[in-house]
Structures are given as structure tokens and as C-alpha cells.
Design a protein around this motif. Structure first.
Motif, PDB file in Angstrom:
ATOM      1  N   SER A  54     -70.140  39.511  53.049  1.00 42.66           N
ATOM      2  CA  SER A  54     -70.359  40.831  53.630  1.00 42.66           C
ATOM      3  C   SER A  54     -69.211  41.205  54.556  1.00 42.66           C
ATOM      4  O   SER A  54     -68.748  42.342  54.567  1.00 42.66           O
ATOM      5  N   ARG A  55     -68.745  40.248  55.329  1.00 48.79           N
ATOM      6  CA  ARG A  55     -67.614  40.506  56.214  1.00 48.79           C
ATOM      7  C   ARG A  55     -66.376  40.874  55.412  1.00 48.79           C
ATOM      8  O   ARG A  55     -65.682  41.841  55.736  1.00 48.79           O
TER       9      ARG A  55
ATOM     10  N   VAL B 200     -50.421  41.397  57.972  1.00 50.58           N
ATOM     11  CA  VAL B 200     -50.402  40.010  58.434  1.00 50.58           C
ATOM     12  C   VAL B 200     -51.828  39.557  58.730  1.00 50.58           C
ATOM     13  O   VAL B 200     -52.532  40.183  59.532  1.00 50.58           O
ATOM     14  N   GLU B 201     -52.248  38.477  58.080  1.00 53.00           N
ATOM     15  CA  GLU B 201     -53.630  38.006  58.219  1.00 53.00           C
ATOM     16  C   GLU B 201     -53.997  37.767  59.679  1.00 53.00           C
ATOM     17  O   GLU B 201     -55.078  38.158  60.132  1.00 53.00           O
ATOM     18  N   ARG B 202     -53.126  37.103  60.418  1.00 53.08           N
ATOM     19  CA  ARG B 202     -53.428  36.778  61.807  1.00 53.08           C
ATOM     20  C   ARG B 202     -53.636  38.039  62.637  1.00 53.08           C
ATOM     21  O   ARG B 202     -54.584  38.127  63.427  1.00 53.08           O
ATOM     22  N   GLN B 203     -52.760  39.031  62.458  1.00 52.56           N
ATOM     23  CA  GLN B 203     -52.889  40.268  63.223  1.00 52.56           C
ATOM     24  C   GLN B 203     -54.161  41.025  62.848  1.00 52.56           C
ATOM     25  O   GLN B 203     -54.860  41.557  63.717  1.00 52.56           O
ATOM     26  N   LEU B 204     -54.466  41.063  61.556  1.00 58.83           N
ATOM     27  CA  LEU B 204     -55.685  41.745  61.126  1.00 58.83           C
ATOM     28  C   LEU B 204     -56.925  41.038  61.670  1.00 58.83           C
ATOM     29  O   LEU B 204     -57.881  41.687  62.110  1.00 58.83           O
ATOM     30  N   ALA B 205     -56.909  39.707  61.641  1.00 58.96           N
ATOM     31  CA  ALA B 205     -58.050  38.951  62.164  1.00 58.96           C
ATOM     32  C   ALA B 205     -58.261  39.246  63.645  1.00 58.96           C
ATOM     33  O   ALA B 205     -59.397  39.405  64.109  1.00 58.96           O
ATOM     34  N   GLU B 206     -57.171  39.350  64.401  1.00 60.44           N
ATOM     35  CA  GLU B 206     -57.284  39.669  65.824  1.00 60.44           C
ATOM     36  C   GLU B 206     -57.817  41.079  66.029  1.00 60.44           C
ATOM     37  O   GLU B 206     -58.645  41.327  66.916  1.00 60.44           O
ATOM     38  N   MET B 207     -57.360  42.021  65.205  1.00 62.31           N
ATOM     39  CA  MET B 207     -57.814  43.402  65.321  1.00 62.31           C
ATOM     40  C   MET B 207     -59.305  43.530  65.047  1.00 62.31           C
ATOM     41  O   MET B 207     -60.017  44.283  65.714  1.00 62.31           O
ATOM     42  N   PHE B 208     -59.794  42.775  64.049  1.00 63.71           N
ATOM     43  CA  PHE B 208     -61.203  42.857  63.683  1.00 63.71           C
ATOM     44  C   PHE B 208     -62.072  41.884  64.480  1.00 63.71           C
ATOM     45  O   PHE B 208     -63.299  41.937  64.395  1.00 63.71           O
ATOM     46  N   GLY B 209     -61.450  40.972  65.206  1.00 63.87           N
ATOM     47  CA  GLY B 209     -62.207  40.027  66.002  1.00 63.87           C
ATOM     48  C   GLY B 209     -62.939  38.987  65.181  1.00 63.87           C
ATOM     49  O   GLY B 209     -64.058  38.584  65.528  1.00 63.87           O
ATOM     50  N   ILE B 210     -62.312  38.546  64.073  1.00 64.24           N
ATOM     51  CA  ILE B 210     -62.938  37.551  63.203  1.00 64.24           C
ATOM     52  C   ILE B 210     -61.892  36.516  62.800  1.00 64.24           C
ATOM     53  O   ILE B 210     -60.720  36.610  63.182  1.00 64.24           O
TER      54      ILE B 210
ATOM     55  N   VAL C 208     -60.567  37.919  56.129  1.00 60.61           N
ATOM     56  CA  VAL C 208     -59.411  38.808  55.976  1.00 60.61           C
ATOM     57  C   VAL C 208     -58.650  38.454  54.709  1.00 60.61           C
ATOM     58  O   VAL C 208     -58.260  39.329  53.932  1.00 60.61           O
ATOM     59  N   ARG C 209     -58.464  37.149  54.485  1.00 60.05           N
ATOM     60  CA  ARG C 209     -57.758  36.711  53.277  1.00 60.05           C
ATOM     61  C   ARG C 209     -58.530  37.129  52.023  1.00 60.05           C
ATOM     62  O   ARG C 209     -57.945  37.600  51.043  1.00 60.05           O
ATOM     63  N   GLU C 210     -59.853  36.974  52.051  1.00 58.97           N
ATOM     64  CA  GLU C 210     -60.673  37.389  50.911  1.00 58.97           C
ATOM     65  C   GLU C 210     -60.548  38.893  50.670  1.00 58.97           C
ATOM     66  O   GLU C 210     -60.470  39.348  49.523  1.00 58.97           O
ATOM     67  N   ALA C 211     -60.531  39.658  51.748  1.00 51.67           N
ATOM     68  CA  ALA C 211     -60.405  41.111  51.628  1.00 51.67           C
ATOM     69  C   ALA C 211     -59.058  41.488  51.011  1.00 51.67           C
ATOM     70  O   ALA C 211     -58.978  42.367  50.145  1.00 51.67           O
ATOM     71  N   LEU C 212     -57.992  40.830  51.440  1.00 50.22           N
ATOM     72  CA  LEU C 212     -56.665  41.132  50.911  1.00 50.22           C
ATOM     73  C   LEU C 212     -56.565  40.772  49.431  1.00 50.22           C
ATOM     74  O   LEU C 212     -55.943  41.503  48.645  1.00 50.22           O
ATOM     75  N   ILE C 213     -57.176  39.668  49.045  1.00 48.62           N
ATOM     76  CA  ILE C 213     -57.181  39.290  47.627  1.00 48.62           C
ATOM     77  C   ILE C 213     -57.895  40.355  46.803  1.00 48.62           C
ATOM     78  O   ILE C 213     -57.441  40.750  45.720  1.00 48.62           O
ATOM     79  N   SER C 214     -59.013  40.861  47.323  1.00 50.75           N
ATOM     80  CA  SER C 214     -59.755  41.916  46.637  1.00 50.75           C
ATOM     81  C   SER C 214     -58.914  43.179  46.492  1.00 50.75           C
ATOM     82  O   SER C 214     -58.889  43.814  45.430  1.00 50.75           O
ATOM     83  N   LEU C 215     -58.201  43.555  47.542  1.00 45.26           N
ATOM     84  CA  LEU C 215     -57.366  44.757  47.502  1.00 45.26           C
ATOM     85  C   LEU C 215     -56.171  44.576  46.569  1.00 45.26           C
ATOM     86  O   LEU C 215     -55.708  45.536  45.951  1.00 45.26           O
ATOM     87  N   ALA C 216     -55.677  43.351  46.462  1.00 42.92           N
ATOM     88  CA  ALA C 216     -54.588  43.079  45.524  1.00 42.92           C
ATOM     89  C   ALA C 216     -55.073  43.249  44.089  1.00 42.92           C
ATOM     90  O   ALA C 216     -54.361  43.784  43.231  1.00 42.92           O
ATOM     91  N   ARG C 217     -56.295  42.812  43.818  1.00 44.08           N
ATOM     92  CA  ARG C 217     -56.853  42.967  42.471  1.00 44.08           C
ATOM     93  C   ARG C 217     -57.018  44.438  42.100  1.00 44.08           C
ATOM     94  O   ARG C 217     -56.892  44.812  40.937  1.00 44.08           O
ATOM     95  N   SER C 218     -57.310  45.277  43.090  1.00 39.18           N
ATOM     96  CA  SER C 218     -57.492  46.703  42.810  1.00 39.18           C
ATOM     97  C   SER C 218     -56.168  47.453  42.751  1.00 39.18           C
ATOM     98  O   SER C 218     -56.148  48.644  42.433  1.00 39.18           O
ATOM     99  N   GLY C 219     -55.062  46.775  43.074  1.00 42.37           N
ATOM    100  CA  GLY C 219     -53.749  47.393  42.954  1.00 42.37           C
ATOM    101  C   GLY C 219     -53.259  48.117  44.186  1.00 42.37           C
ATOM    102  O   GLY C 219     -52.227  48.789  44.136  1.00 42.37           O
TER     103      GLY C 219
END
Length: 223
Positions: A16-17, A41-51, A56-67
Motif C-alpha cells: 500500500s505504501r 534519488v531513493e534516499r531523498q525521496l524516502a526522507e521527503m515521504f518520511g519512510i 520508494v524503490r518498489e514505487a520507482l520500479i513500478s513507474l519504470a514499467r509504466s514508462g
């Protein structure tokens, strides 16, 4: 990297996250907060979202699949920059699928969804008047999805979701090159499409969608 993305409150479950993070990053890309070529950058995004970095890595992989983004071992993740070949592929797929989907949907279009589509036209009018083209890009994507998602074929819907994401990215790319899409013309074309769908005229709706896509392709310029 811009920091306009708000921090998220505690979210239940890893998947869900990741899904919520992907949605937030997608909206930021399609509104131009993260323009094409931006390094994510995964680290910066994680800090921004507080997680942690894992969702974040899973989300980026999903967005890469969608192009929407590209991932490489050396450069990490970056917002995709569309070239001419990619634009041709996007429009070819769209011409094959979207008129057919709208034709099928119009044959028995849900009144509730039609009401939502008409509301998006009002939202688009408001965004045009405010010159909020990032928001307008998202509204236009929502309008198209409302029309084709009622086609009854989930595989077509998934394919067109990815196409619409990349079209919204193209619109943002044009704005960053000071090449404003013809928003007013698109708005009027959307109104005619909505009228045809509301009248239950499936062939007319498909014809208008084909003409709408072809006109959009004709106006598209890729550096």
C-alpha cells in the motif's frame, strides 16, 4: 530535486505504501514538479515521504514499467525524456486502442461515469482560465480514462493507462520547452466527445476520438 511532495502520514502495509508513493511521484512528474531528466534519488525521496527506501524503490520500479522513468545501474532513476521514436510508438498504440475502447464504452456508458466526465470538463475549463497547465494535464488524463475505462476490457484499460501517463509526460515536456499544447482546442474536442458519448452514438464517439488523436499527433513537436 524539488521538494513540493508532501510527507505522508503512517501508511498500512508495504505494498500500500509503495502504491501511494508511486501515485504521488507520478502526479509530481505529470504536473512538472519533477520535469523530464530529473534524477530521482531513493534516499531523498524516502526522507521527503518520511519512510524507508524499500517502498520508494518498489514505487520507482513500478513507474519504470509504466514508462515514466528510466532506471540504470550507473545513473539510477530519472524522469524519462521522450524522443521522436517513443512519441510515434505512443500515438500508434493510442490510435489502435482508444477509439475502439470508446466505441465499446459508449454502447452502454454508465450515467455515473458520464457525470464525472462532464465534471472534468468543468475542472479543465477552470484550469485553463487559471493557466494551471500542470493541473490541466492531470485533468485531461482523468477525462480520457473515464471514457475508455468503461470499455469492459481490463487489458485495454491497463495499456491505455500507460499510454496516457506518457502522453501527459509529453505535454509537460512541451511546456518545459515553451511549446504550449493547444489546450483550448483540446477542451472543445473533449466537449464534443462527451456529447457523443452522452448521446450513445458509439460510431461518432470513435470517429471524434480518432480525429482528436490525429490532431494531437499533428501538433506534437519533439526536439
Amino acid at each position: 530535486m524539488a521538494n513540493e511532495v508532501p510527507a505522508l502520514a503512517s501508511l498500512p502495509g508495504l505494498s500500500s505504501r509503495a502504491s501511494l508513493i508511486a501515485d504521488a511521484i507520478r502526479d509530481s512528474i505529470l504536473k512538472g514538479i519533477f520535469p523530464p531528466g530529473t534524477e530521482l534519488v531513493e534516499r531523498q525521496l524516502a526522507e521527503m515521504f518520511g519512510i524507508s527506501k524499500t517502498p520508494v524503490r518498489e514505487a520507482l520500479i513500478s513507474l519504470a514499467r509504466s514508462g515514466l522513468i528510466t532506471m540504470s545501474p550507473n545513473r539510477g532513476s530519472t524522469v524519462r525524456v521522450l524522443d521522436e521514436a517513443a512519441v510515434r510508438s505512443i500515438y500508434e498504440m493510442r490510435l489502435l486502442l482508444e477509439p475502439h475502447a470508446v466505441r465499446r464504452a459508449t454502447e452502454d456508458f454508465p450515467s455515473r461515469v458520464l457525470k464525472q466526465a462532464r465534471q472534468t470538463l468543468e475542472d479543465a475549463r477552470d484550469a485553463i482560465d487559471r493557466a494551471d497547465y500542470g493541473e490541466l494535464s492531470l485533468v485531461n488524463r482523468r477525462f480520457h480514462r473515464l471514457l475508455y475505462s468503461a470499455c469492459g476490457n481490463p487489458l485495454i484499460v491497463v495499456a491505455l493507462d500507460e499510454v496516457q501517463d506518457q502522453l501527459a509526460l509529453l505535454a509537460v515536456s512541451m511546456l518545459w520547452r515553451d511549446e504550449s499544447p493547444s489546450w483550448e482546442q483540446e477542451y472543445q474536442e473533449h466537449r464534443r466527445l462527451c456529447d457523443a458519448v452522452g448521446a450513445g452514438d458509439a460510431e461518432r464517439a470513435a470517429e471524434l476520438m480518432t480525429a482528436h488523436i490525429e490532431a494531437s499527433l499533428e501538433k506534437t513537436r519533439v526536439s
